[in-house]
Scaffold this active site. Structure first.
Site, PDB file in Angstrom:
ATOM      1  N   SER A 179       0.835  -1.145   0.110  1.00 57.56           N
ATOM      2  CA  SER A 179       0.028  -0.072  -0.013  1.00 57.56           C
ATOM      3  C   SER A 179       1.028   1.452   0.279  1.00 57.56           C
ATOM      4  CB  SER A 179      -0.871   0.076   1.088  1.00 57.56           C
ATOM      5  OG  SER A 179      -1.928  -1.111   1.183  1.00 57.56           O
ATOM      6  N   GLY A 237      -4.671  -0.820  -2.534  1.00 58.11           N
ATOM      7  CA  GLY A 237      -4.052  -0.328  -1.300  1.00 58.11           C
ATOM      8  C   GLY A 237      -5.156   0.065  -0.072  1.00 58.11           C
ATOM      9  N   LYS A 238      -4.687  -0.088   1.245  1.00 62.55           N
ATOM     10  CA  LYS A 238      -5.398   0.172   2.312  1.00 62.55           C
ATOM     11  C   LYS A 238      -4.957   1.511   2.788  1.00 62.55           C
ATOM     12  CE  LYS A 238      -7.327  -2.434   6.298  1.00 62.55           C
ATOM     13  NZ  LYS A 238      -8.703  -2.381   5.784  1.00 62.55           N
ATOM     14  N   ILE A 239      -5.583   2.453   2.122  1.00 64.40           N
ATOM     15  CA  ILE A 239      -4.887   3.956   2.155  1.00 64.40           C
ATOM     16  C   ILE A 239      -5.716   4.740   3.126  1.00 64.40           C
ATOM     17  CG2 ILE A 239      -4.516   5.894   0.949  1.00 64.40           C
ATOM     18  CD1 ILE A 239      -3.924   3.881  -1.303  1.00 64.40           C
TER      19      ILE A 239
END
Length: 315
Positions: free
Chosen positions: A70, A166-168
């Site tokens: 990410s 992505g874990k944004i």
């Protein structure tokens, strides 16, 4: 909102920028860049008490690798290796082993710190790992009996608008708005559609459904969904049991007339859905496939299925 998702969270220590510090010392400046612009990445990880009384983190390395992926996607430099972050997570749990004897929820987070301001700024990256006691995200009753969900008026962002692999941090405003809308309307959770009107995911969970023919379906990774680690776990458990899962798109009305729906995620674990948009799902209670998955999942995380022993990292 359920008390488990809104209660005050606290522990004795956190890991911050390479060292363990007291909880109250885990501070950042008000001019932290990520606070203003949302440039950061995070993970949710669970540690479980296993059947033999030990504490084990579930799929720790996969979570840390996704954190690093990410960060790479958004060009955020993390000044720690995968091994260092794995060890930091374990050190944090060891330091508070008595507090987390029955399990813990872990939150690694990396974000652009303070210094310069503006969209073009590049400041040092801050990295932290926290842990706390967090029960069933959607409630113990919801885990047992199923929850009520609402298709949100908010659309899951397009794959060319947000970086879906992505874990944004900043991207979760979309989910927060959907969740709040659902809760204020009297539901437990929101289901978001993509821009074409196909089911994407819930505000913080992946979604599975079982149609009247017994076919298990979940949206594909070409949809604007997170590549959930619990989703991947469930796919593996289902396929190893001889069941076929189709990773395909489907419409909201397919949810209205299916036999089962369940959500998957680190926080939500395996949570059945008994109602969508005031329409009963199946018999209005957890179905056999979701129940199988829930039972199989908890056997794995509690160390009771040796086939998946490598998914556990013991503290």
């Amino acid at each position: 909102m359920s008390s488990t998702s809104s209660s005050v969270l606290r522990a004795e220590h956190i890991w911050l920028d390479g060292k363990l510090v007291k909880w109250d010392e885990g501070n950042v400046h008000v001019m932290t860049h990520a606070l203003h612009y949302g440039l950061g990445v995070f993970e949710g990880i669970r540690a479980y008490k296993t059947h033999d009384g030990r504490l084990a983190v579930f799929r720790l390395r996969e979570h840390i690798q996704r954190l690093l992926d990410s960060a790479h996607i958004i060009m955020l430099n993390i000044p720690f290796t995968e091994d260092q972050l794995v060890e930091a997570t374990l050190d944090l749990l060891r330091k508070q082993k008595d507090q987390f004897a029955n399990g813990a929820y872990l939150r690694p987070v990396a974000f652009m710190g303070d210094g310069a301001m503006g969209l073009g700024a590049v400041n040092p990256t801050r990295v932290a790992v926290t842990a706390w006691d967090w029960g069933s995200y959607l409630g113990d009753k919801g885990m047992r009996e199923g929850i009520r969900a609402k298709v949100s008026s908010f659309t899951r962002m397009h794959v060319n608008v947000n970086m879906v692999r992505g874990k944004i941090t900043g991207q979760y405003v979309n989910s927060i708005m959907a969740k709040r809308e659902a809760v204020l309307a009297g539901y437990d959770e929101a289901i978001l559609l993509d821009i074409s009107g196909f089911v994407a995911e819930a505000s913080g969970e992946n979604i599975f459904m079982v149609n009247k023919k017994g076919v298990i379906k979940t949206p594909p990774l070409s949809s604007p969904i997170l590549d959930g680690i619990t989703r991947d776990t469930v796919l593996k458990l289902l396929r190893d049991s001889g069941r076929v899962v189709d990773e395909v798109t489907f419409t909201r009305d397919a949810l209205y007339i299916c036999n089962e729906i369940f959500f998957t995620g680190t926080a939500a674990e395996i949570t059945p859905v008994r109602e969508v948009d005031n329409r009963q799902v199946g018999e209005g209670k957890p179905g056999p496939i979701g129940t199988f998955v829930q039972d199989a999942y908890f056997k794995v995380v509690r160390g009771q299925d040796d086939r998946y022993a490598d998914w556990l990292t013991y503290v």
